[in-house]
Design a protein around this motif. Structure first.
Motif, PDB file in Angstrom:
ATOM      1  N   CYS A 132      -4.746   5.645   0.696  1.00 33.98           N
ATOM      2  CA  CYS A 132      -4.678   5.205  -0.706  1.00 33.98           C
ATOM      3  C   CYS A 132      -6.039   5.317  -1.387  1.00 33.98           C
ATOM      4  N   VAL A 138       1.923   2.241  -3.412  1.00 36.60           N
ATOM      5  CA  VAL A 138       0.831   2.937  -4.107  1.00 36.60           C
ATOM      6  C   VAL A 138       0.760   4.394  -3.655  1.00 36.60           C
ATOM      7  N   PHE A 139       0.828   4.614  -2.347  1.00 40.90           N
ATOM      8  CA  PHE A 139       0.755   5.979  -1.813  1.00 40.90           C
ATOM      9  C   PHE A 139       1.921   6.814  -2.327  1.00 40.90           C
ATOM     10  N   ALA A 198      -1.844   2.319  -9.846  1.00 42.66           N
ATOM     11  CA  ALA A 198      -1.688   1.807  -8.482  1.00 42.66           C
ATOM     12  C   ALA A 198      -1.104   0.403  -8.486  1.00 42.66           C
ATOM     13  N   CYS A 220      -4.027  13.902   2.025  1.00 48.94           N
ATOM     14  CA  CYS A 220      -3.951  12.454   2.299  1.00 48.94           C
ATOM     15  C   CYS A 220      -2.710  12.121   3.110  1.00 48.94           C
ATOM     16  N   MET A 240      -6.673   8.809  -2.156  1.00 46.42           N
ATOM     17  CA  MET A 240      -5.875   9.180  -3.323  1.00 46.42           C
ATOM     18  C   MET A 240      -6.628   8.837  -4.607  1.00 46.42           C
ATOM     19  N   GLY A 270       1.330   8.008  -5.762  1.00 49.25           N
ATOM     20  CA  GLY A 270       0.395   9.124  -5.777  1.00 49.25           C
ATOM     21  C   GLY A 270       1.099  10.456  -5.551  1.00 49.25           C
ATOM     22  N   ALA A 316       0.829  -1.212   0.000  1.00 57.46           N
ATOM     23  CA  ALA A 316       0.000   0.000   0.000  1.00 57.46           C
ATOM     24  C   ALA A 316       0.862   1.261   0.000  1.00 57.46           C
ATOM     25  N   VAL A 326      -3.012   3.524   6.168  1.00 59.77           N
ATOM     26  CA  VAL A 326      -2.446   3.692   4.817  1.00 59.77           C
ATOM     27  C   VAL A 326      -3.486   3.348   3.758  1.00 59.77           C
TER      28      VAL A 326
END
Length: 609
Positions: free
Chosen positions: A446, A65-66, A460, A423, A449, A69, A62, A442
Motif C-alpha cells: 500500500c 486500499v490496495f 485511500a 506492487c 502504491m 489502487g 489495508a 500488504v
C-alpha cells in the motif's frame, strides 16, 4: 446453562433478527453488541474492544486500499476490455473467460468491487450478443463469490478463520492453501452455469445504468455526431509534423477539430489532451471530429499525408476512459455570453472542445466556432476527463448538466498501471514465502502504491469500507462471549451428540450445513466469526487436526449462493440481471449442495485429519 449464557444467546437471537430485518444498519448493530456486552458485565472493556487491535482487521482495511489502487490504475478495466476482445460474440467462451477472469482478479481484490466493475462490462456484452443480461450476470456473481476461495486474502472470512487458528496456537493457512479447493469449485461452477444459465434466458433486461444519466450513445444521437469521427495517423513526411494546431488552422481550413492525440511514449501509446499550442509528431494518431461534411476526406488525407485507421465504436465511444463527454450550459453571470468560441479561444483556455450546441430545442448546424453563445445554450464538450471535471468547478461561467455515464469507469491513474502490477506481484510474493507477517506485506504494498501515485491519501481513506470493518470489530467479541459463558461448549456438545460417532467427514458435513444455514440470515463475515471457534473446538473434542475443520468454514462462508442478501455480491447483480429472489434459490441451493459434496471429499485429501 447459566444466566449469562442465556443472556448471550438471547442477544445473539436479537442480533440475527436485526440483521434479517435490516431496519438498523449492520455496523450499528455490531457496535451495539459491544455496548450490550460491556454494560451487562459479560465482557470487560478490553475484551469487548479486542477487534480494534486485531491485526486481521487492519489487514482487511489495508486490502481495501490496495484493491482501490488496482481500480484507479485501470488494471481491472483493461482486463475487462481484454475479455471482450478474446471472447467476441461467443457466449460459451464469454462465460468461461468471464468466470475465470473474475475469480482470478477477486483473489487479490474485493469480490464486491470486482463484480461492480464487471457489471457494465457484462451489460455491454449482453447487448452486443443480443441476449438477456441474466444469462451472464449470475455466472458473474458466482465467480465473484468463488474468488473468496482462491487465496488467504481474497475475502474477510478466510482471514478471520486463519486468525482464530493462530489465536488457538495452531499454524495458520498458507497464502495459497485454499486455492486447490477454489479451483475445483470454479471448474464445477463453469460446468454448472453452462448447463443451467438458459433457465434465466427469459428475464427482462434491467437498466444497468441510472436511467437519468445519459451515455455517449445518447449524446451522439441527440447532437447528430454519427459519421463525424475519424482516426488518422501522421505518416512520415507529412506537412503537419513540427507545427502546432494553432499554426495549422485545421478547423477553419478543413472543419477538422482534433479532439485528442495518441502518441508513443516508452513503448506504449498515451492519450494526450490537446491545446492550440500542441505540436504534432510523426506517428501521432489524431482523433478528429470532421464537422464539415463538404470536405473530401480522401483529398484531405492525401494532401496532409494522413493514414486513416479503423475506428471502433461510434464517435470515440470505445475510448470513453480517455476521452470524456459532458453537457454544460453558461451561467447567467458568465463573462462568455455573447462571445464566440474563436474569440475566447476556448480550446486554448480550457483544453477542451465544443462539438455540439443545442439551442431552442434543436442542434446548431452552422460553424460552431463562430456562433455567439447565448444564455440557455447547451454545449456538448469533449476532451480529457480531468479537464472536464476541472471545468465543472468554474461555477462563475459554467453549469454542468450531464457527465456521460461512462465517467464511472474512468481510472484516474492509468499511467501507473505497471507500478500497481509490481506492487501486486511483490505483495503476493511476500505473503507466499511466509517470512513477513501478512499485514506488513500488504502495508508495504500500500505504501508503495502511494509512492508510485497509484492512489492518494484521500482516496485511500475513502476506499476502506468502514461498515464492514465495524461489523467485524463488533462481532469478534461475540465469539469471545460465547466461549466465556460456555456457549461454544454447548454447541460443540450438541454437534458431538448428533454426529460425533459418525466420523470426521460427517462432522465436516454438519459444520458446512450449519454454516450455510446461518449464512442465509447474516453476512458471511459474521458467520465466519461465530463458526470458526466452534469448528476448532469440535476438532479438539474429536482429537483430530482443526485445519480441515477451519478450511470447511472458510469455504462454506464464501458459498453464499442461496439468497440475494447472503452477500453484497448477490445484491449487486439482482437488479441488472433482472432476477427474482426465487432465482437465487433455484440455482443457488443445488450448487451449494454440490460445493458441499466436493468440499467434504477434497478438504481431507489436502488437509488430513
Amino acid at each position: 446453562m447459566n444466566s449469562q449464557l442465556v443472556w448471550v444467546l438471547i442477544l445473539l437471537l436479537i442480533v440475527v433478527t436485526l440483521f434479517m430485518t435490516n431496519k438498523i444498519r449492520m455496523d450499528v448493530v455490531a457496535l451495539l453488541v459491544i455496548v450490550a456486552l460491556v454494560l451487562s458485565g459479560t465482557l470487560t472493556l478490553k475484551q469487548a474492544t479486542i477487534g480494534f487491535s486485531d491485526p486481521n482487521v487492519l489487514l482487511i482495511a489495508a486490502l481495501f486500499v490496495f484493491s482501490e489502487g488496482l481500480v484507479r490504475t485501470g488494471i481491472a478495466y483493461q482486463v475487462g476490455d481484454w475479455l471482450v476482445g478474446v471472447a467476441g460474440n461467443n457466449e460459451n467462451k464469454m462465460l468461461i473467460f468471464l468466470m475465470i477472469t473474475v475469480a482470478g482478479l477477486g483473489a487479490f481484490m474485493s469480490s464486491t468491487g470486482i463484480v461492480a466493475i464487471f457489471i457494465p462490462v457484462v451489460l455491454n456484452v449482453a447487448k452486443q450478443m443480443k441476449i438477456p443480461p441474466g444469462r451472464l450476470m449470475m455466472p458473474l456473481g458466482f465467480a465473484g463469490l468463488i474468488s473468496g476461495m482462491m487465496t488467504l486474502v481474497a475475502t474477510p472470512p478466510n482471514m478471520i478463520v486463519n486468525s482464530e487458528l493462530v489465536r488457538e496456537g495452531y499454524t495458520g493457512f498458507k497464502f495459497f492453501a485454499i486455492t486447490p479447493i477454489g479451483i475445483a469449485v470454479l471448474l464445477l461452477a463453469i460446468i454448472y452455469m453452462w448447463m443451467v444459465r438458459r433457465w434465466l434466458g427469459n428475464r427482462e433486461i434491467a437498466a444497468g445504468i441510472n436511467p437519468h444519466q445519459r451515455t455517449f450513445h445518447d449524446f451522439i444521437r441527440d447532437y447528430k455526431l454519427t459519421g463525424r469521427a475519424r482516426c488518422l495517423a501522421i505518416s512520415p513526411g507529412s506537412p503537419l509534423i513540427g507545427y502546432s494546431l494553432d499554426e495549422l488552422h485545421l478547423r477553419s481550413r478543413y472543419g477538422a477539430n482534433v479532439i485528442g492525440i495518441e502518441r508513443w511514449h516508452r513503448f506504449r501509446r498515451l492519450m494526450l489532451s490537446v491545446t492550440a499550442a500542441t505540436e504534432l509528431h510523426e506517428r501521432d494518431v489524431l482523433l478528429v471530429d470532421m464537422s464539415d461534411s463538404e470536405v473530401d476526406l480522401n483529398e484531405f488525407c492525401h494532401e496532409q499525408k494522413l493514414a486513416p485507421m479503423i475506428l471502433r465504436g461510434e464517435y470515440f465511444s470505445a475510448r470513453s476512459r480517455e476521452v470524456g463527454m459532458a453537457e454544460f450550459s453558461l451561467a447567467p453571470q458568465s463573462e462568455l455570453l455573447g462571445s464566440t468560441l474563436r474569440e475566447i479561444k476556448f480550446r486554448t483556455r480550457y483544453g477542451l472542445n465544443v462539438v455540439g450546441i443545442y439551442r431552442e430545442g434543436k442542434t446548431v448546424d452552422d460553424k460552431l466556432i463562430d456562433q455567439p453563445m447565448r444564455l440557455g445554450d447547451i454545449l456538448l464538450i469533449v476532451g480529457d476527463w480531468k479537464l472536464i471535471r476541472l471545468l465543472s468547478t468554474d461555477r462563475r461561467n459554467f453549469i454542468v448538466l450531464n457527465l456521460a455515464a461512462e465517467v464511472e469507469a474512468v481510472a484516474p491513474a492509468t499511467s501507473q498501471a505497471p507500478h500497481a502490477i509490481f506492487c501486486l506481484v511483490l505483495m503476493v510474493t511476500m505473503m507466499a514465502i511466509d517470512e513477513i507477517p501478512n499485514f506488513i506485506a500488504v502495508l508495504i504494498a500500500c505504501l508503495l502504491m502511494g509512492k508510485f501515485r497509484c492512489i492518494d491519501m484521500e482516496s485511500a481513506y475513502r476506499a476502506i469500507h468502514w461498515p464492514s470493518i465495524m461489523l467485524i470489530v463488533g462481532m469478534m467479541p461475540f465469539a469471545l462471549a460465547l466461549q466465556k459463558t460456555g456457549g461454544i461448549d454447548l454447541i460443540v456438545n450438541l454437534l458431538m451428540d448428533i454426529a460425533g460417532g459418525m466420523g470426521a467427514r460427517i462432522m465436516l458435513l454438519c459444520l458446512f450445513i450449519v454454516c450455510a444455514v446461518i449464512g442465509l440470515f447474516i453476512s458471511n463475515t459474521a458467520t465466519a466469526i461465530l463458526m470458526a471457534p466452534i469448528a476448532i473446538a469440535v476438532a479438539n473434542h474429536m482429537n483430530v487436526s482443526p485445519i480441515p475443520f477451519a478450511m470447511v468454514i472458510s469455504v462454506a462462508a464464501s458459498a453464499a449462493f442461496m439468497t440475494p442478501v447472503s452477500s453484497p455480491v448477490n445484491t449487486l447483480i439482482l437488479a441488472p440481471g433482472g432476477y427474482k429472489f426465487s432465482d437465487f434459490l433455484k440455482l443457488g441451493v443445488p450448487f451449494t449442495f454440490l460445493v458441499m459434496a466436493i468440499t467434504i471429499v477434497i478438504v481431507p485429501e489436502f488437509f488430513p485429519f
